[in-house]
Design a protein around this motif. Structure first.
Motif, PDB file in Angstrom:
ATOM      1  N   MET A 124       0.829  -1.199   0.000  1.00  0.00           N
ATOM      2  CA  MET A 124       0.000   0.000   0.000  1.00  0.00           C
ATOM      3  C   MET A 124       0.862   1.247   0.000  1.00  0.00           C
ATOM      4  O   MET A 124       1.968   1.237   0.531  1.00  0.00           O
ATOM      5  CB  MET A 124      -0.916   0.025   1.227  1.00  0.00           C
ATOM      6  N   ARG A 125       0.324   2.282  -0.581  1.00  0.00           N
ATOM      7  CA  ARG A 125       0.977   3.589  -0.545  1.00  0.00           C
ATOM      8  C   ARG A 125       0.557   4.277   0.743  1.00  0.00           C
ATOM      9  O   ARG A 125      -0.615   4.620   0.916  1.00  0.00           O
ATOM     10  CB  ARG A 125       0.579   4.409  -1.761  1.00  0.00           C
ATOM     11  N   ARG A 126       1.513   4.471   1.612  1.00  0.00           N
ATOM     12  CA  ARG A 126       1.243   4.965   2.965  1.00  0.00           C
ATOM     13  C   ARG A 126       0.485   6.293   2.973  1.00  0.00           C
ATOM     14  O   ARG A 126      -0.529   6.437   3.647  1.00  0.00           O
ATOM     15  CB  ARG A 126       2.559   5.085   3.720  1.00  0.00           C
ATOM     16  N   VAL A 127       0.966   7.266   2.227  1.00  0.00           N
ATOM     17  CA  VAL A 127       0.337   8.596   2.232  1.00  0.00           C
ATOM     18  C   VAL A 127      -1.077   8.521   1.653  1.00  0.00           C
ATOM     19  O   VAL A 127      -1.998   9.147   2.176  1.00  0.00           O
ATOM     20  CB  VAL A 127       1.208   9.626   1.472  1.00  0.00           C
ATOM     21  N   ALA A 128      -1.254   7.730   0.614  1.00  0.00           N
ATOM     22  CA  ALA A 128      -2.585   7.585   0.015  1.00  0.00           C
ATOM     23  C   ALA A 128      -3.550   6.946   1.016  1.00  0.00           C
ATOM     24  O   ALA A 128      -4.703   7.380   1.147  1.00  0.00           O
ATOM     25  CB  ALA A 128      -2.503   6.747  -1.259  1.00  0.00           C
ATOM     26  N   GLN A 154      -3.330   7.061   4.276  1.00  0.00           N
ATOM     27  CA  GLN A 154      -3.619   8.045   5.319  1.00  0.00           C
ATOM     28  C   GLN A 154      -4.674   9.039   4.830  1.00  0.00           C
ATOM     29  O   GLN A 154      -5.566   9.426   5.589  1.00  0.00           O
ATOM     30  CB  GLN A 154      -2.342   8.780   5.736  1.00  0.00           C
ATOM     31  N   ARG A 155      -4.602   9.408   3.569  1.00  0.00           N
ATOM     32  CA  ARG A 155      -5.596  10.317   2.994  1.00  0.00           C
ATOM     33  C   ARG A 155      -6.973   9.653   2.949  1.00  0.00           C
ATOM     34  O   ARG A 155      -7.986  10.269   3.271  1.00  0.00           O
ATOM     35  CB  ARG A 155      -5.164  10.734   1.589  1.00  0.00           C
ATOM     36  N   LEU A 156      -7.007   8.392   2.542  1.00  0.00           N
ATOM     37  CA  LEU A 156      -8.265   7.647   2.505  1.00  0.00           C
ATOM     38  C   LEU A 156      -8.916   7.655   3.889  1.00  0.00           C
ATOM     39  O   LEU A 156     -10.081   8.019   4.034  1.00  0.00           O
ATOM     40  CB  LEU A 156      -7.987   6.215   2.048  1.00  0.00           C
ATOM     41  N   LEU A 157      -8.148   7.296   4.902  1.00  0.00           N
ATOM     42  CA  LEU A 157      -8.691   7.218   6.253  1.00  0.00           C
ATOM     43  C   LEU A 157      -9.065   8.599   6.779  1.00  0.00           C
ATOM     44  O   LEU A 157     -10.113   8.775   7.404  1.00  0.00           O
ATOM     45  CB  LEU A 157      -7.690   6.534   7.188  1.00  0.00           C
ATOM     46  N   SER A 158      -8.241   9.597   6.499  1.00  0.00           N
ATOM     47  CA  SER A 158      -8.556  10.962   6.942  1.00  0.00           C
ATOM     48  C   SER A 158      -9.853  11.460   6.325  1.00  0.00           C
ATOM     49  O   SER A 158     -10.674  12.082   7.009  1.00  0.00           O
ATOM     50  CB  SER A 158      -7.413  11.924   6.581  1.00  0.00           C
ATOM     51  N   ASN A 159     -10.070  11.192   5.050  1.00  0.00           N
ATOM     52  CA  ASN A 159     -11.310  11.614   4.403  1.00  0.00           C
ATOM     53  C   ASN A 159     -12.522  10.947   5.049  1.00  0.00           C
ATOM     54  O   ASN A 159     -13.548  11.591   5.291  1.00  0.00           O
ATOM     55  CB  ASN A 159     -11.285  11.303   2.908  1.00  0.00           C
ATOM     56  N   VAL A 185     -12.555  10.571  -3.668  1.00  0.00           N
ATOM     57  CA  VAL A 185     -11.122  10.369  -3.441  1.00  0.00           C
ATOM     58  C   VAL A 185     -10.882   9.021  -2.766  1.00  0.00           C
ATOM     59  O   VAL A 185      -9.993   8.264  -3.156  1.00  0.00           O
ATOM     60  CB  VAL A 185     -10.533  11.532  -2.606  1.00  0.00           C
ATOM     61  N   VAL A 186     -11.691   8.706  -1.762  1.00  0.00           N
ATOM     62  CA  VAL A 186     -11.576   7.417  -1.070  1.00  0.00           C
ATOM     63  C   VAL A 186     -11.742   6.269  -2.061  1.00  0.00           C
ATOM     64  O   VAL A 186     -10.969   5.310  -2.055  1.00  0.00           O
ATOM     65  CB  VAL A 186     -12.611   7.313   0.072  1.00  0.00           C
TER      66      VAL A 186
END
Length: 122
Positions: free
Chosen positions: A26-30, A32-37, A92-93
């Protein structure tokens, strides 16, 4: 857990119930963005009760953010800016999930609320 911890440090009430999952590329930053959204949407619309969990399932493993808000049926009733941000965040998610061979499922919860579940194949 890192992403949820950031929200906890900011004073948000988030219950975290995670189990170890198989390692997936997995792409870590992506991610984190998924979960943040998902967490941002749950905090905005979820009535203050937000839970993040991970589970093993028949299809692989899942990451879920659950809330006790009005659910998706309320999107047309929200003010336009809030509804737009929620839809954009979910788009985005969905794209990030697809990038990781996952699928986004939006499910009604028993007792009211929404579960945004991303299922990843293993």
């Amino acid at each position: 857990q890192t992403t949820a911890a950031r929200y906890l440090r900011q004073g948000h009430a988030i219950a975290v119930d995670t189990i170890p999952l198989p390692q997936l590329p997995m792409r870590r930053v992506a991610m984190q963005r998924l979960l943040s959204n998902l967490i941002d949407n749950a905090l905005l619309h979820g009535g203050g009760e937000v839970e993040v969990n991970t589970r093993l399932c028949d299809d692989g493993c899942s990451l879920s953010v659950l809330d006790r808000g009005p659910g998706l049926c309320a999107l047309p009733l929200m003010n336009p800016e809030s509804a737009y941000r929620s839809r954009l965040g979910l788009m985005v998610v969905e794209r990030i999930a697809q990038l990781h061979k996952g699928r986004l499922h939006l499910l009604a919860r028993d007792g009211g609320g929404l579960e945004a579940r991303v299922v990843f194949s293993v």
